[in-house]
Motif scaffolding. Sequence first.
Motif, PDB file in Angstrom:
ATOM      1  N   GLU A  65       0.826  -1.194   0.000  1.00  0.00           N
ATOM      2  CA  GLU A  65       0.000   0.000   0.000  1.00  0.00           C
ATOM      3  C   GLU A  65       0.873   1.261   0.000  1.00  0.00           C
ATOM      4  N   ARG A  66       0.293   2.331  -0.491  1.00  0.00           N
ATOM      5  CA  ARG A  66       0.985   3.606  -0.450  1.00  0.00           C
ATOM      6  C   ARG A  66       1.075   4.066   0.999  1.00  0.00           C
ATOM      7  N   GLU A  67       2.242   4.536   1.397  1.00  0.00           N
ATOM      8  CA  GLU A  67       2.441   4.987   2.768  1.00  0.00           C
ATOM      9  C   GLU A  67       2.992   6.400   2.799  1.00  0.00           C
ATOM     10  N   ALA A  68       2.590   7.135   3.805  1.00  0.00           N
ATOM     11  CA  ALA A  68       3.131   8.473   4.027  1.00  0.00           C
ATOM     12  C   ALA A  68       4.475   8.340   4.720  1.00  0.00           C
ATOM     13  N   ILE A  69       5.492   9.030   4.214  1.00  0.00           N
ATOM     14  CA  ILE A  69       6.813   8.947   4.816  1.00  0.00           C
ATOM     15  C   ILE A  69       7.273  10.262   5.414  1.00  0.00           C
ATOM     16  N   SER A  70       6.803  11.375   4.902  1.00  0.00           N
ATOM     17  CA  SER A  70       7.196  12.654   5.469  1.00  0.00           C
ATOM     18  C   SER A  70       6.219  13.732   5.045  1.00  0.00           C
ATOM     19  N   CYS A  71       5.914  14.614   5.976  1.00  0.00           N
ATOM     20  CA  CYS A  71       5.014  15.718   5.679  1.00  0.00           C
ATOM     21  C   CYS A  71       5.579  17.014   6.228  1.00  0.00           C
ATOM     22  N   LEU A  72       5.224  18.087   5.570  1.00  0.00           N
ATOM     23  CA  LEU A  72       5.614  19.414   6.015  1.00  0.00           C
ATOM     24  C   LEU A  72       4.345  20.256   6.078  1.00  0.00           C
ATOM     25  N   TYR A  73       4.133  20.844   7.234  1.00  0.00           N
ATOM     26  CA  TYR A  73       2.905  21.592   7.465  1.00  0.00           C
ATOM     27  C   TYR A  73       3.206  23.078   7.427  1.00  0.00           C
ATOM     28  N   ASN A  74       2.760  23.716   6.360  1.00  0.00           N
ATOM     29  CA  ASN A  74       2.961  25.163   6.233  1.00  0.00           C
ATOM     30  C   ASN A  74       2.224  25.921   7.331  1.00  0.00           C
ATOM     31  N   ARG A  75       1.147  25.317   7.852  1.00  0.00           N
ATOM     32  CA  ARG A  75       0.336  26.014   8.850  1.00  0.00           C
ATOM     33  C   ARG A  75       1.129  26.338  10.105  1.00  0.00           C
ATOM     34  N   ASP A  76       2.107  25.477  10.466  1.00  0.00           N
ATOM     35  CA  ASP A  76       2.885  25.759  11.676  1.00  0.00           C
ATOM     36  C   ASP A  76       4.370  25.431  11.506  1.00  0.00           C
ATOM     37  N   ASP A  77       4.806  25.231  10.265  1.00  0.00           N
ATOM     38  CA  ASP A  77       6.216  24.950   9.964  1.00  0.00           C
ATOM     39  C   ASP A  77       6.710  23.683  10.650  1.00  0.00           C
ATOM     40  N   SER A  78       5.837  22.742  10.907  1.00  0.00           N
ATOM     41  CA  SER A  78       6.260  21.490  11.537  1.00  0.00           C
ATOM     42  C   SER A  78       6.479  20.423  10.480  1.00  0.00           C
TER      43      SER A  78
END
Length: 124
Positions: free
Chosen positions: A42-55
């Motif tokens: 399955e497709r998996e999330a490996i990394s995310c960047l949140y512009n809303r709080d720079d996390s």
Amino acid sequence: QLVESGGGLAQVGGSLRLSCSASGFTFETYDIGWFRQAPGKEREAISCLYNRDDSTHYADSVKGRFTISIDNAKKTVSLRMDNLSPEDRAVYYCAADQFLEPCRPEARQYLALWGQGTPVTVSS
């Protein structure tokens, strides 16, 4: 739209840098995620960047080896991948959404924008 680039062949222990270029939307208001899908998995999330709080968020499988970064002026999100292993072989995708958190599993099928993917192969 989102366009990934930078995939290819790397040696075990080597590095690659993937880029996700955005156009046609207000990039700064979206959260961006990198995903991968290995053959038969399955497709998996490996990394995310949140512009809303720079996390940032990293999956345990890539923590300490992969680094996500953003250049809002260039509307590009990069994924630096170090110390690659054969288990990292997959097609890598970026996705974006203005309201949903891309790394939440329940959000995946509803994310607004997806790129076409770029393949990564790791050989020993």
